[in-house]
Design an enzyme around this catalytic site. Structure first.
Site, PDB file in Angstrom:
ATOM      1  N   LYS A   8       0.825  -1.211   0.000  1.00  0.00           N
ATOM      2  CA  LYS A   8       0.000   0.000   0.000  1.00  0.00           C
ATOM      3  C   LYS A   8       0.857   1.260   0.000  1.00  0.00           C
ATOM      4  O   LYS A   8       0.481   2.264  -0.590  1.00  0.00           O
ATOM      5  CB  LYS A   8      -0.964   0.008   1.191  1.00  0.00           C
ATOM      6  CG  LYS A   8      -2.124  -0.957   1.015  1.00  0.00           C
ATOM      7  CD  LYS A   8      -3.225  -0.703   2.025  1.00  0.00           C
ATOM      8  CE  LYS A   8      -4.398  -1.648   1.804  1.00  0.00           C
ATOM      9  NZ  LYS A   8      -5.458  -1.496   2.808  1.00  0.00           N
ATOM     10  N   LYS A  38      -4.021  -9.231  -7.718  1.00  0.00           N
ATOM     11  CA  LYS A  38      -5.352  -9.552  -7.176  1.00  0.00           C
ATOM     12  C   LYS A  38      -6.360  -8.460  -7.525  1.00  0.00           C
ATOM     13  O   LYS A  38      -5.984  -7.275  -7.642  1.00  0.00           O
ATOM     14  CB  LYS A  38      -5.281  -9.790  -5.665  1.00  0.00           C
ATOM     15  CG  LYS A  38      -5.087  -8.549  -4.854  1.00  0.00           C
ATOM     16  CD  LYS A  38      -5.411  -8.751  -3.371  1.00  0.00           C
ATOM     17  CE  LYS A  38      -5.320  -7.389  -2.715  1.00  0.00           C
ATOM     18  NZ  LYS A  38      -5.629  -7.276  -1.355  1.00  0.00           N
ATOM     19  N   LYS A  72     -10.015  -2.888  -5.097  1.00  0.00           N
ATOM     20  CA  LYS A  72     -10.919  -1.743  -5.233  1.00  0.00           C
ATOM     21  C   LYS A  72     -10.205  -0.539  -5.826  1.00  0.00           C
ATOM     22  O   LYS A  72     -10.816   0.323  -6.422  1.00  0.00           O
ATOM     23  CB  LYS A  72     -11.442  -1.345  -3.850  1.00  0.00           C
ATOM     24  CG  LYS A  72     -12.456  -2.302  -3.272  1.00  0.00           C
ATOM     25  CD  LYS A  72     -12.700  -1.942  -1.805  1.00  0.00           C
ATOM     26  CE  LYS A  72     -13.742  -2.822  -1.164  1.00  0.00           C
ATOM     27  NZ  LYS A  72     -13.688  -2.726   0.310  1.00  0.00           N
TER      28      LYS A  72
HETATM   29  P1  AMP Z   1     -11.246  -5.086   1.819  1.00  0.00           P
HETATM   30  O1  AMP Z   1     -11.954  -4.647   0.595  1.00  0.00           O
HETATM   31  O2  AMP Z   1      -9.768  -4.922   1.691  1.00  0.00           O
HETATM   32  O3  AMP Z   1     -11.808  -4.571   3.080  1.00  0.00           O
HETATM   33  O4  AMP Z   1     -11.459  -6.666   1.864  1.00  0.00           O
HETATM   34  C1  AMP Z   1     -12.611  -7.301   2.392  1.00  0.00           C
HETATM   35  C2  AMP Z   1     -12.485  -8.789   2.290  1.00  0.00           C
HETATM   36  O5  AMP Z   1     -12.388  -9.200   0.916  1.00  0.00           O
HETATM   37  C3  AMP Z   1     -11.239  -9.378   2.977  1.00  0.00           C
HETATM   38  O6  AMP Z   1     -11.595 -10.589   3.627  1.00  0.00           O
HETATM   39  C4  AMP Z   1     -10.299  -9.659   1.848  1.00  0.00           C
HETATM   40  O7  AMP Z   1      -9.417 -10.719   2.126  1.00  0.00           O
HETATM   41  C5  AMP Z   1     -11.267 -10.048   0.727  1.00  0.00           C
HETATM   42  N1  AMP Z   1     -10.697  -9.774  -0.592  1.00  0.00           N
HETATM   43  C6  AMP Z   1     -10.296  -8.567  -1.071  1.00  0.00           C
HETATM   44  N2  AMP Z   1      -9.835  -8.678  -2.339  1.00  0.00           N
HETATM   45  C7  AMP Z   1      -9.954  -9.998  -2.667  1.00  0.00           C
HETATM   46  C8  AMP Z   1      -9.662 -10.752  -3.858  1.00  0.00           C
HETATM   47  N3  AMP Z   1      -9.164 -10.179  -4.953  1.00  0.00           N
HETATM   48  N4  AMP Z   1      -9.921 -12.078  -3.844  1.00  0.00           N
HETATM   49  C9  AMP Z   1     -10.438 -12.676  -2.740  1.00  0.00           C
HETATM   50  N5  AMP Z   1     -10.736 -12.017  -1.603  1.00  0.00           N
HETATM   51  C10 AMP Z   1     -10.500 -10.702  -1.556  1.00  0.00           C
HETATM   52  N1  TRP Z   2      -7.989  -5.772   6.816  1.00  0.00           N
HETATM   53  C1  TRP Z   2      -9.166  -6.312   6.221  1.00  0.00           C
HETATM   54  C2  TRP Z   2      -9.113  -6.074   4.706  1.00  0.00           C
HETATM   55  O1  TRP Z   2      -8.533  -5.148   4.228  1.00  0.00           O
HETATM   56  C3  TRP Z   2     -10.423  -5.691   6.775  1.00  0.00           C
HETATM   57  C4  TRP Z   2     -10.554  -5.952   8.233  1.00  0.00           C
HETATM   58  C5  TRP Z   2     -10.383  -5.041   9.249  1.00  0.00           C
HETATM   59  C6  TRP Z   2     -10.870  -7.188   8.853  1.00  0.00           C
HETATM   60  N2  TRP Z   2     -10.618  -5.631  10.446  1.00  0.00           N
HETATM   61  C7  TRP Z   2     -10.899  -6.931  10.239  1.00  0.00           C
HETATM   62  C8  TRP Z   2     -11.127  -8.447   8.358  1.00  0.00           C
HETATM   63  C9  TRP Z   2     -11.168  -7.958  11.167  1.00  0.00           C
HETATM   64  C10 TRP Z   2     -11.372  -9.477   9.279  1.00  0.00           C
HETATM   65  C11 TRP Z   2     -11.407  -9.221  10.664  1.00  0.00           C
HETATM   66  O2  TRP Z   2      -9.672  -6.817   3.989  1.00  0.00           O
END
Ligand code: AMP
Ligand code: TRP
Length: 328
Positions: A113, A195, A198
């Site tokens: 990041k 991967k 967003k």
């Molecule tokens: P975030 O959008 O970073 O808060 O991610 C929310 C959840 O989606 C987390 O459990 C991530 O591990 C999962 N996740 C995010 N991007 C991917 C991806 N490309 N493939 C599978 N899981 C994902």
């Molecule tokens: N770090 C996770 C992501 O980016 C989001 C997240 C924050 C999370 N707190 C958590 C996931 C606690 C599982 C449990 O996807």
């Protein structure tokens, strides 16, 4: 018998995509009957990257709508907003004082990041995993369903819980990651070596859950594949493998039967089949999402009830941690 407790979180940044759904949210929804569930919209994590305050507020409620449209059932699951419970940030501080710089410095998501956004490398971004550990440990979660990319953060969570318990007494439950066998790492359609995320820029990178059928079909048609023209599950052919894994997760068919289905057929057929199954999966969610747009009061009520339930659990654990560590 006591049900195992699940805790997971998702950030209200950007638009939720197929990777989020297959890696995390689908599994939250599917296991609702089996576990006691707590799901958190982690808006405090979101401010580790630059956010517009008004947009962040709107996206927080929008994500709640999407999650409910995806099938999170407020009768079976507690859904709440992270920043509404002060104990998350407060416990993160206690954990900070029990995580070494060395361990925190090894977190690869921070490195990724900060490389992507060199203009805003803040302390919160570095410290992000401590807040995530606090989220999980506050609720004594047994299981944490996440995508593959969160595995390292879960390890850190387990380590700090174990260290704290060893040093001060049994305070925290040591949680386990629940990572799906397929779908844990959905790749970008335009670049199947990175991967799906967003924040990536390409117009054909991600399928968003609220994309129209036309958009979905177009994006899949343009998906990067290769020149082999043979449809097999082969991890070395990232583009085709990614499409096949999406199809496998949603069709629930075996790999053998999928390969059989596509014998003698081309990538055009595969792309169309994947697009169709994604469109049909998302259709009911999109319909429900539209209905929920006029139900702001209903969404707020769910989040309020979630907050009350979450607060009760969080305060108890936090007070216990404070006592263990001697904070009066
Ligand atoms: P975030 O959008 O970073 O808060 O991610 C929310 C959840 O989606 C987390 O459990 C991530 O591990 C999962 N996740 C995010 N991007 C991917 C991806 N490309 N493939 C599978 N899981 C994902
Ligand atoms: N770090 C996770 C992501 O980016 C989001 C997240 C924050 C999370 N707190 C958590 C996931 C606690 C599982 C449990 O996807």
């Amino acid at each position: 018998m006591l049900m195992k407790r699940v805790f997971s979180g998702i950030q209200p940044t950007g638009k939720i995509h197929l990777g989020n759904y297959l890696g995390a949210v689908k599994n939250w929804v599917d296991s609702q009957g089996e576990f006691e569930n707590i799901f958190c919209i982690v808006n405090s994590h979101a401010i580790t990257t630059t956010q517009n305050p008004q947009e962040l507020r709107e996206k927080t409620y929008e994500l709640a709508r999407v999650l409910i449209a995806c099938g999170i059932d407020p009768k079976k699951s507690c859904l709440f907003i992270q920043s509404e419970i002060d104990e998350h940030a407060a416990l993160a501080w206690i954990l900070d004082c029990n995580i070494s710089m060395g361990e925190m410095s090894r977190m690869t998501q921070f490195k990724d990041k900060s490389q992507k956004n060199p203009k805003n490398i803040n302390v919160g971004l570095f410290n992000y995993p401590a807040l995530m550990a606090a989220d999980i440990l506050l609720y004594n979660a047994d299981l944490v369903p996440v995508g593959e990319d969160q595995k390292q953060h879960l390890e850190l969570t387990r380590n700090v819980a174990q260290k704290f318990n060893r040093d001060f007494g049994e305070c925290f439950k040591v949680p386990e990651a629940l990572i799906p066998k397929v779908g844990a790492r959905v790749m970008g359609l335009d670049d199947p070596t990175s991967k799906m995320s967003k924040s990536a820029n390409g117009a054909n990178h991600a399928i968003f859950l609220m994309d129209t059928p036309d958009e979905i079909l177009k994006k899949f048609k343009k998906a990067t594949t290769d020149s082999e023209a043979c449809i097999r599950f082969d991890e070395n052919r990232a583009g085709v493998y990614n499409l096949l894994c999406i199809y496998e997760t949603l069709s629930k068919k075996t790999r053998e039967s999928i390969e059989g289905e596509f014998v003698g057929r081309g990538y055009g057929d595969l792309k169309k089949a994947v697009a169709e199954i994604v469109i049909e999966t998302l259709r009911p969610m999109q319909e429900k999402y539209q209905l929920l747009k006029n139900e702001q009061g209903y969404i707020e009520k769910i989040l309020e009830e979630g907050r009350e339930r979450a607060r009760e659990i969080a305060q108890k654990t936090y007070n216990q941690a404070k006592t263990f560590i001697g904070l009066v």
